[in-house]
Scaffold this active site. Structure first.
Site, PDB file in Angstrom:
ATOM      1  N   ARG A   7     -35.115 -72.800  91.257  1.00 13.68           N
ATOM      2  CA  ARG A   7     -34.389 -73.575  90.508  1.00 13.68           C
ATOM      3  C   ARG A   7     -33.709 -72.733  89.347  1.00 13.68           C
ATOM      4  O   ARG A   7     -34.445 -71.992  88.505  1.00 13.68           O
ATOM      5  CB  ARG A   7     -35.090 -74.681  89.733  1.00 13.68           C
ATOM      6  CG  ARG A   7     -35.476 -75.850  90.770  1.00 13.68           C
ATOM      7  CD  ARG A   7     -34.518 -76.545  91.579  1.00 13.68           C
ATOM      8  NE  ARG A   7     -33.620 -77.099  90.500  1.00 13.68           N
ATOM      9  CZ  ARG A   7     -32.408 -77.822  91.192  1.00 13.68           C
ATOM     10  NH1 ARG A   7     -31.961 -77.706  92.337  1.00 13.68           N
ATOM     11  NH2 ARG A   7     -31.686 -78.417  90.394  1.00 13.68           N
ATOM     12  N   ILE A   8     -32.424 -72.728  89.154  1.00 16.03           N
ATOM     13  CA  ILE A   8     -31.853 -72.070  87.875  1.00 16.03           C
ATOM     14  C   ILE A   8     -32.271 -72.970  86.832  1.00 16.03           C
ATOM     15  O   ILE A   8     -32.033 -74.293  86.612  1.00 16.03           O
ATOM     16  CB  ILE A   8     -30.439 -71.888  88.161  1.00 16.03           C
ATOM     17  CG1 ILE A   8     -30.172 -71.004  89.204  1.00 16.03           C
ATOM     18  CG2 ILE A   8     -29.778 -71.368  86.690  1.00 16.03           C
ATOM     19  CD1 ILE A   8     -28.647 -70.885  89.422  1.00 16.03           C
ATOM     20  N   ARG A  53     -29.249 -81.001  85.217  1.00 15.91           N
ATOM     21  CA  ARG A  53     -30.186 -79.918  85.280  1.00 15.91           C
ATOM     22  C   ARG A  53     -30.972 -79.897  83.733  1.00 15.91           C
ATOM     23  O   ARG A  53     -32.203 -79.960  84.156  1.00 15.91           O
ATOM     24  CB  ARG A  53     -29.535 -78.629  85.392  1.00 15.91           C
ATOM     25  CG  ARG A  53     -30.179 -77.375  85.391  1.00 15.91           C
ATOM     26  CD  ARG A  53     -29.667 -76.083  85.605  1.00 15.91           C
ATOM     27  NE  ARG A  53     -28.671 -76.139  86.666  1.00 15.91           N
ATOM     28  CZ  ARG A  53     -29.140 -75.924  87.884  1.00 15.91           C
ATOM     29  NH1 ARG A  53     -30.155 -75.638  88.250  1.00 15.91           N
ATOM     30  NH2 ARG A  53     -28.080 -76.036  88.851  1.00 15.91           N
ATOM     31  N   ALA A 103     -46.484 -55.122  97.484  1.00 18.89           N
ATOM     32  CA  ALA A 103     -46.433 -54.659  96.323  1.00 18.89           C
ATOM     33  C   ALA A 103     -46.210 -55.818  95.202  1.00 18.89           C
ATOM     34  O   ALA A 103     -46.849 -55.502  93.994  1.00 18.89           O
ATOM     35  CB  ALA A 103     -45.347 -53.609  96.128  1.00 18.89           C
ATOM     36  N   GLU A 104     -45.606 -56.874  95.290  1.00 16.49           N
ATOM     37  CA  GLU A 104     -45.467 -58.085  94.324  1.00 16.49           C
ATOM     38  C   GLU A 104     -46.954 -58.502  94.314  1.00 16.49           C
ATOM     39  O   GLU A 104     -47.100 -58.727  92.921  1.00 16.49           O
ATOM     40  CB  GLU A 104     -44.798 -59.032  95.002  1.00 16.49           C
ATOM     41  CG  GLU A 104     -43.289 -58.686  94.999  1.00 16.49           C
ATOM     42  CD  GLU A 104     -42.392 -59.865  95.778  1.00 16.49           C
ATOM     43  OE1 GLU A 104     -42.572 -61.072  95.401  1.00 16.49           O
ATOM     44  OE2 GLU A 104     -41.526 -59.748  96.732  1.00 16.49           O
ATOM     45  N   ASN A 106     -47.638 -65.123  95.634  1.00 19.72           N
ATOM     46  CA  ASN A 106     -47.784 -64.668  94.546  1.00 19.72           C
ATOM     47  C   ASN A 106     -48.706 -65.384  93.594  1.00 19.72           C
ATOM     48  O   ASN A 106     -49.556 -64.968  92.753  1.00 19.72           O
ATOM     49  CB  ASN A 106     -46.363 -64.289  93.893  1.00 19.72           C
ATOM     50  CG  ASN A 106     -45.683 -63.057  94.309  1.00 19.72           C
ATOM     51  OD1 ASN A 106     -45.873 -61.965  94.067  1.00 19.72           O
ATOM     52  ND2 ASN A 106     -44.597 -63.324  95.275  1.00 19.72           N
ATOM     53  N   ASN A 117     -40.801 -63.628  85.465  1.00 21.15           N
ATOM     54  CA  ASN A 117     -40.410 -63.802  86.916  1.00 21.15           C
ATOM     55  C   ASN A 117     -40.576 -62.622  87.579  1.00 21.15           C
ATOM     56  O   ASN A 117     -40.472 -61.546  87.130  1.00 21.15           O
ATOM     57  CB  ASN A 117     -38.898 -64.212  86.787  1.00 21.15           C
ATOM     58  CG  ASN A 117     -38.522 -64.697  88.234  1.00 21.15           C
ATOM     59  OD1 ASN A 117     -39.018 -65.443  89.017  1.00 21.15           O
ATOM     60  ND2 ASN A 117     -37.293 -64.061  88.760  1.00 21.15           N
ATOM     61  N   HIS A 154     -38.962 -60.490  90.882  1.00 19.34           N
ATOM     62  CA  HIS A 154     -37.839 -60.446  91.806  1.00 19.34           C
ATOM     63  C   HIS A 154     -38.080 -59.372  92.795  1.00 19.34           C
ATOM     64  O   HIS A 154     -38.547 -58.126  92.566  1.00 19.34           O
ATOM     65  CB  HIS A 154     -36.719 -60.222  90.883  1.00 19.34           C
ATOM     66  CG  HIS A 154     -35.428 -60.228  91.942  1.00 19.34           C
ATOM     67  ND1 HIS A 154     -34.742 -61.502  92.203  1.00 19.34           N
ATOM     68  CD2 HIS A 154     -34.646 -59.213  92.414  1.00 19.34           C
ATOM     69  CE1 HIS A 154     -33.767 -61.003  92.780  1.00 19.34           C
ATOM     70  NE2 HIS A 154     -33.613 -59.789  92.920  1.00 19.34           N
TER      71      HIS A 154
HETATM   72  C1  GRF Z   1     -41.440 -63.507  96.484  1.00 23.19           C
HETATM   73  O1  GRF Z   1     -40.501 -62.489  97.255  1.00 23.19           O
HETATM   74  C2  GRF Z   1     -40.701 -63.344  94.882  1.00 23.19           C
HETATM   75  O2  GRF Z   1     -40.402 -62.090  94.499  1.00 23.19           O
HETATM   76  C3  GRF Z   1     -39.317 -64.051  94.879  1.00 23.19           C
HETATM   77  O3  GRF Z   1     -39.718 -65.317  95.873  1.00 23.19           O
HETATM   78  C4  GRF Z   1     -40.612 -64.911  96.573  1.00 23.19           C
HETATM   79  C5  GRF Z   1     -41.820 -65.842  96.597  1.00 23.19           C
HETATM   80  O4  GRF Z   1     -42.802 -65.860  97.522  1.00 23.19           O
HETATM   81  N1  GRF Z   1     -38.720 -64.451  93.681  1.00 23.19           N
HETATM   82  P1  GRF Z   1     -43.880 -66.493  97.523  1.00 23.19           P
HETATM   83  O5  GRF Z   1     -43.783 -68.037  97.122  1.00 23.19           O
HETATM   84  O6  GRF Z   1     -44.841 -65.924  96.249  1.00 23.19           O
HETATM   85  O7  GRF Z   1     -44.733 -66.273  98.596  1.00 23.19           O
END
Ligand code: GRF
Length: 221
Positions: free
Chosen positions: A93-94, A67, A175-176, A16, A109, A111
């Protein structure tokens, strides 16, 4: 045009991050990625960032007993770089409530599910087990409760008969890579803002944009 100084926080692969870097490589893109931070020294994404000439910083979480101390060190790095917007991209990390509140509205973020379905981990396994025919991904504002902040943009992806967690993950990931740059653009342009716990869009056209199957479908203009 002044571009929004953006940091991407990663813990691993960084695909990403690569999609965001590709988008921000265009001078007209409203966000400029000026820093990549990881809590893991060996995160593969750091190599991509360095190759692209982007400054990187490692804040190893295991060097901090609490934390809050890790988050304070992270915050110092971000402030030093005059960061205005943070994208979490596989950052494992939270973050403490104090950190999240400080960056409220400027912290987003991605998800790999259509939130509020399938928060947390083992997302694709659980989607398949549940029998849903459509899954997808969500870019959302980060609020103190994990994976519960208001969605900014979502993309729908079909679940195919015979899918495994890996095959579904691969389809959602494609899609991300379309969704995150589109959503960051909306935020950086100020077309969406976090107000009283909701994602509020500046005009109907941006709130009306829906992404379906981004690999073949329309993107947010
Ligand atoms: C992705 O699937 C994202 O949605 C999730 O963690 C993964 C990260 O993948 N939060 P990358 O490191 O971006 O390849």
């Amino acid at each position: 045009m002044t571009r929004v100084r953006t940091a991407v926080l990663i813990s691993g692969r960084g695909s990403n991050l690569m999609a965001l870097l590709a988008a921000s490589g265009a001078a007209a893109y409203p966000a400029e990625i000026v820093l990549v931070v990881s809590n893991i020294e060996s995160a593969a994404g750091l190599i991509h960032a360095r190759t692209a000439g982007i400054p990187t910083h490692v804040v190893p979480h295991d060097r901090f007993a609490r934390r809050e101390d890790f988050d304070a060190a992270l915050n110092a790095v971000l402030e030093q770089a005059k960061i205005q917007l943070i994208c979490l991209a596989g950052f494992m990390r939270i973050l403490s409530d104090g950190f999240v509140e400080k960056w409220q509205g400027r912290l987003i973020n991605i998800h790999p599910s259509l939130l509020p379905s399938f928060k947390g981990t083992r997302v694709h396994e659980r989607a398949i087990e549940s029998g849903v025919r459509i899954s997808g991904c969500t870019v959302h504002y980060v609020t103190p409760e994990m994976d519960s902040g208001p969605p900014i943009a979502q993309a729908a992806v079909p679940v195919h008969y015979g899918d495994t967690a890996d095959t579904l993950a691969e389809r959602v990931l494609a899609a991300e890579h379309r969704l995150y740059p589109a959503a960051l653009k909306l935020v950086a342009e100020g077309r969406v803002q976090l107000e009283a716990g909701s994602a509020v869009f500046a005009d109907y056209s941006s709130s009306g944009d829906v992404l379906i199957n981004p690999p073949d479908g329309p993107t947010i203009p």
